[in-house]
Design an enzyme around this catalytic site. Sequence first.
Site, PDB file in Angstrom:
ATOM      1  N   LYS A  13      41.479   5.373 -21.442  1.00 16.96           N
ATOM      2  CA  LYS A  13      40.386   4.457 -21.823  1.00 16.96           C
ATOM      3  C   LYS A  13      39.058   5.205 -21.946  1.00 16.96           C
ATOM      4  O   LYS A  13      38.915   6.320 -21.444  1.00 16.96           O
ATOM      5  CB  LYS A  13      40.241   3.341 -20.778  1.00 16.96           C
ATOM      6  CG  LYS A  13      39.922   3.873 -19.362  1.00 16.96           C
ATOM      7  CD  LYS A  13      38.468   3.965 -19.051  1.00 16.96           C
ATOM      8  CE  LYS A  13      37.939   5.163 -18.411  1.00 16.96           C
ATOM      9  NZ  LYS A  13      37.975   5.657 -17.166  1.00 16.96           N
ATOM     10  N   SER A  30      51.887  13.574 -20.259  1.00 14.11           N
ATOM     11  CA  SER A  30      50.635  12.887 -20.594  1.00 14.11           C
ATOM     12  C   SER A  30      49.861  13.609 -21.689  1.00 14.11           C
ATOM     13  O   SER A  30      49.832  14.834 -21.728  1.00 14.11           O
ATOM     14  CB  SER A  30      49.762  12.779 -19.339  1.00 14.11           C
ATOM     15  OG  SER A  30      48.626  11.999 -19.608  1.00 14.11           O
ATOM     16  N   GLY A  54      41.601  14.069 -14.694  1.00 17.53           N
ATOM     17  CA  GLY A  54      40.314  14.208 -14.011  1.00 17.53           C
ATOM     18  C   GLY A  54      39.160  14.470 -14.952  1.00 17.53           C
ATOM     19  O   GLY A  54      38.274  15.268 -14.658  1.00 17.53           O
ATOM     20  N   GLY A  59      37.623  11.657 -16.863  1.00 14.54           N
ATOM     21  CA  GLY A  59      36.905  10.422 -17.192  1.00 14.54           C
ATOM     22  C   GLY A  59      37.608   9.538 -18.199  1.00 14.54           C
ATOM     23  O   GLY A  59      37.084   8.495 -18.588  1.00 14.54           O
ATOM     24  N   GLY A  91      40.528   8.119 -17.674  1.00 12.20           N
ATOM     25  CA  GLY A  91      41.421   7.174 -16.996  1.00 12.20           C
ATOM     26  C   GLY A  91      42.860   7.641 -16.865  1.00 12.20           C
ATOM     27  O   GLY A  91      43.785   6.819 -16.882  1.00 12.20           O
ATOM     28  N   SER A  92      43.066   8.953 -16.682  1.00  9.20           N
ATOM     29  CA  SER A  92      44.455   9.424 -16.522  1.00  9.20           C
ATOM     30  C   SER A  92      45.077   8.815 -15.272  1.00  9.20           C
ATOM     31  O   SER A  92      46.270   8.498 -15.251  1.00  9.20           O
ATOM     32  CB  SER A  92      44.513  10.957 -16.444  1.00  9.20           C
ATOM     33  OG  SER A  92      44.082  11.429 -15.176  1.00  9.20           O
ATOM     34  N   SER A  93      44.277   8.638 -14.215  1.00  6.07           N
ATOM     35  CA  SER A  93      44.847   8.115 -12.961  1.00  6.07           C
ATOM     36  C   SER A  93      45.376   6.700 -13.176  1.00  6.07           C
ATOM     37  O   SER A  93      46.473   6.362 -12.726  1.00  6.07           O
ATOM     38  CB  SER A  93      43.810   8.134 -11.833  1.00  6.07           C
ATOM     39  OG  SER A  93      42.694   7.350 -12.165  1.00  6.07           O
ATOM     40  N   GLU A  98      45.811   3.054  -7.826  1.00  3.05           N
ATOM     41  CA  GLU A  98      44.439   3.533  -8.051  1.00  3.05           C
ATOM     42  C   GLU A  98      43.648   3.571  -6.738  1.00  3.05           C
ATOM     43  O   GLU A  98      42.812   4.454  -6.539  1.00  3.05           O
ATOM     44  CB  GLU A  98      43.718   2.599  -9.039  1.00  3.05           C
ATOM     45  CG  GLU A  98      43.938   2.931 -10.505  1.00  3.05           C
ATOM     46  CD  GLU A  98      43.018   4.049 -11.014  1.00  3.05           C
ATOM     47  OE1 GLU A  98      43.359   5.226 -10.826  1.00  3.05           O
ATOM     48  OE2 GLU A  98      41.976   3.746 -11.602  1.00  3.05           O
ATOM     49  N   ASP A 152      39.879   0.308 -15.011  1.00  2.00           N
ATOM     50  CA  ASP A 152      40.713   1.281 -15.728  1.00  2.00           C
ATOM     51  C   ASP A 152      42.165   0.813 -15.833  1.00  2.00           C
ATOM     52  O   ASP A 152      42.774   0.873 -16.898  1.00  2.00           O
ATOM     53  CB  ASP A 152      40.681   2.642 -15.012  1.00  2.00           C
ATOM     54  CG  ASP A 152      39.360   3.365 -15.206  1.00  2.00           C
ATOM     55  OD1 ASP A 152      38.434   2.769 -15.775  1.00  2.00           O
ATOM     56  OD2 ASP A 152      39.256   4.530 -14.786  1.00  2.00           O
TER      57      ASP A 152
HETATM   58  N1  ADP Z   1      50.165  12.634 -15.307  1.00  2.00           N
HETATM   59  C1  ADP Z   1      49.800  12.675 -14.031  1.00  2.00           C
HETATM   60  N2  ADP Z   1      50.641  13.161 -13.091  1.00  2.00           N
HETATM   61  C2  ADP Z   1      50.285  13.208 -11.791  1.00  2.00           C
HETATM   62  N3  ADP Z   1      49.094  12.800 -11.311  1.00  2.00           N
HETATM   63  C3  ADP Z   1      48.222  12.301 -12.194  1.00  2.00           C
HETATM   64  C4  ADP Z   1      48.525  12.209 -13.587  1.00  2.00           C
HETATM   65  N4  ADP Z   1      47.463  11.678 -14.206  1.00  2.00           N
HETATM   66  C5  ADP Z   1      46.532  11.461 -13.253  1.00  2.00           C
HETATM   67  N5  ADP Z   1      46.974  11.827 -12.043  1.00  2.00           N
HETATM   68  C6  ADP Z   1      46.235  11.744 -10.771  1.00  2.00           C
HETATM   69  O1  ADP Z   1      44.923  11.267 -11.033  1.00  2.00           O
HETATM   70  C7  ADP Z   1      43.926  12.258 -10.700  1.00  2.00           C
HETATM   71  C8  ADP Z   1      42.761  12.201 -11.695  1.00  2.00           C
HETATM   72  O2  ADP Z   1      42.146  10.941 -11.541  1.00  2.00           O
HETATM   73  P1  ADP Z   1      40.586  10.737 -11.593  1.00  2.00           P
HETATM   74  O3  ADP Z   1      39.869  11.699 -10.699  1.00  2.00           O
HETATM   75  O4  ADP Z   1      40.379   9.308 -11.368  1.00  2.00           O
HETATM   76  O5  ADP Z   1      40.190  11.116 -13.093  1.00  2.00           O
HETATM   77  P2  ADP Z   1      40.619  10.361 -14.458  1.00  2.00           P
HETATM   78  O6  ADP Z   1      41.239   9.066 -14.078  1.00  2.00           O
HETATM   79  O7  ADP Z   1      39.337  10.181 -15.193  1.00  2.00           O
HETATM   80  O8  ADP Z   1      41.508  11.286 -15.200  1.00  2.00           O
HETATM   81  C9  ADP Z   1      44.678  13.574 -10.746  1.00  2.00           C
HETATM   82  O9  ADP Z   1      44.052  14.566  -9.957  1.00  2.00           O
HETATM   83  C10 ADP Z   1      46.047  13.148 -10.176  1.00  2.00           C
HETATM   84  O10 ADP Z   1      46.009  13.040  -8.772  1.00  2.00           O
HETATM   85  C1  PMV Z   2      33.443   5.325 -11.969  1.00  2.00           C
HETATM   86  C2  PMV Z   2      34.419   4.220 -12.361  1.00  2.00           C
HETATM   87  O1  PMV Z   2      33.644   3.102 -12.802  1.00  2.00           O
HETATM   88  C3  PMV Z   2      35.318   4.666 -13.518  1.00  2.00           C
HETATM   89  C4  PMV Z   2      36.128   5.882 -13.196  1.00  2.00           C
HETATM   90  O2  PMV Z   2      36.897   6.306 -14.315  1.00  2.00           O
HETATM   91  P1  PMV Z   2      37.638   7.709 -14.331  1.00  2.00           P
HETATM   92  O3  PMV Z   2      38.575   7.763 -13.173  1.00  2.00           O
HETATM   93  O4  PMV Z   2      36.577   8.778 -14.212  1.00  2.00           O
HETATM   94  O5  PMV Z   2      38.358   7.772 -15.645  1.00  2.00           O
HETATM   95  C5  PMV Z   2      35.228   3.840 -11.132  1.00  2.00           C
HETATM   96  C6  PMV Z   2      35.938   2.484 -11.222  1.00  2.00           C
HETATM   97  O6  PMV Z   2      35.479   1.591 -11.954  1.00  2.00           O
HETATM   98  O7  PMV Z   2      36.923   2.314 -10.529  1.00  2.00           O
HETATM   99 MG    MG Z   3      40.613   7.697 -12.635  1.00  2.23          MG
END
Ligand code: ADP
Ligand code: PMV
Ligand code: MG
Length: 383
Positions: free
Chosen positions: A12, A135, A140, A142, A144-146, A192, A203
């Site tokens: 996202k 993926s 990590g 921004g 929304g991979s998590s 999450e 997200d």
């Molecule tokens: N494909 C994946 N496999 C395993 N863990 C994942 C995967 N995608 C995301 N994650 C987990 O989510 C974390 C990143 O989430 P976050 O810090 O919220 O950043 P974002 O959501 O913006 O990518 C990674 O360090 C990992 O722990």
């Molecule tokens: C900072 C926040 O607003 C979005 C975080 O997004 P991302 O994990 O950085 O993709 C946190 C949330 O809404 O849970």
């Molecule tokens: Mg995230």
Amino acid sequence: MALEVRARAPGKIILSGEHAVVHGFTAVAAAIDLHTYVYFRLHSTSDNDDGLVELELKDLGLVFSWPSQRLREMFSELGLPSKTCSPECLKVITSLVEELSFPEAKIGLSSGVSAFLYLYTSIIGYRPGKVRVTSDLPLGSGLGSSASFCVSVSAALLALSGAVCADNQQKGWFVMRENELELVNKWAFQGERIIHGKPSGIDNTVSTFGSMIMFRLSELTRLKSSGPIRMLITNTKVGRNTKALVAGVSERTQRHPDAMAAVFTAVDSISKELSDVIQSAAHDDVSITAKEEKLEELMEMNQGLLQCMGVSHASIETVLRTTLRYKLASKLTGAGGGGCVLTLLPTLLPSTIVDKVISELEACGFQCLKVEVGGKGLEVCFT
Ligand SMILES: Nc1ncnc2c1ncn2[C@@H]1O[C@H](COP(=O)(O)OP(=O)(O)O)[C@@H](O)[C@H]1O
Ligand SMILES: C[C@@](O)(CCOP(=O)(O)O)CC(=O)O
Ligand SMILES: [Mg+2]
């Protein structure tokens, strides 16, 4: 009952309102066409019960596994399945994850693996099975991979547990029923929580339901744009961690409650106005340009407030300065502190200019990607 399933869930962008949304204010987000894909195979009950629960992170070349009997022993006293991860449950998960070895640069993965263990044992129990994840999304950054990881994993697990899609006859990729999507979304939110600490839920909600949404306190309103919205995403490649950034904003809010309340209230107004602008009619070049100019101004205002929250970064400022030279407006997206920056690409902007901005940004070592926003959410496939 099926023994194999695939799920895919999008990442996202947040057009307005990140961080403020964690504190109960309005934000606007949209799905993008980059996904996390999960393949899940459940071993049949006739296989012996002392098999493995396996997690393969294919892009990263990592495989983790746990004897199902060991999981049963360690979790049995907690009385699983539980609808939320209790501190005792998290302790057990943490001790299991601490035994694993992660490459130095991938230490952040431990929270994703913890979320996986929680979701697997809560939804499936201790029956052996194999989950493979790939993926398109940078982790990590921004985008929304998590959340897309938690949504696609939850969907695949729920689909083979029989909790959703039990009477499914559809071939190929399909979208679940609304109440099934809601169930997936609830579990993904719990995942999450393990990764982010204090997620707003925006997200996982946009990853599950897709489209473009206005979101506040778990309530979503679907937005319909009168025309396509094109964005340039620039990945600064500066690593950051959402959990730490969200905690930092909360600490600033405790130190300056009145000032931060004013900042969040301003963000709330920006998100609401942005939603109105997105939905406003625009059919000719003049009205489309006027609409896009409003969006640009609101994005710039939101970026200023994100700076007030302390989540910008030198790399983000470099992207802002570079795009401004081409009269383009940008803002960080997601938690900030590095990660990705959004730049609106107006409909009438010549492609030669887009190419020039991209090559200037890439010369700084950044990675650029053009996306159209507001696509599909979670989909699953049994064939
Ligand atoms: N494909 C994946 N496999 C395993 N863990 C994942 C995967 N995608 C995301 N994650 C987990 O989510 C974390 C990143 O989430 P976050 O810090 O919220 O950043 P974002 O959501 O913006 O990518 C990674 O360090 C990992 O722990
Ligand atoms: C900072 C926040 O607003 C979005 C975080 O997004 P991302 O994990 O950085 O993709 C946190 C949330 O809404 O849970
Ligand atoms: Mg995230």
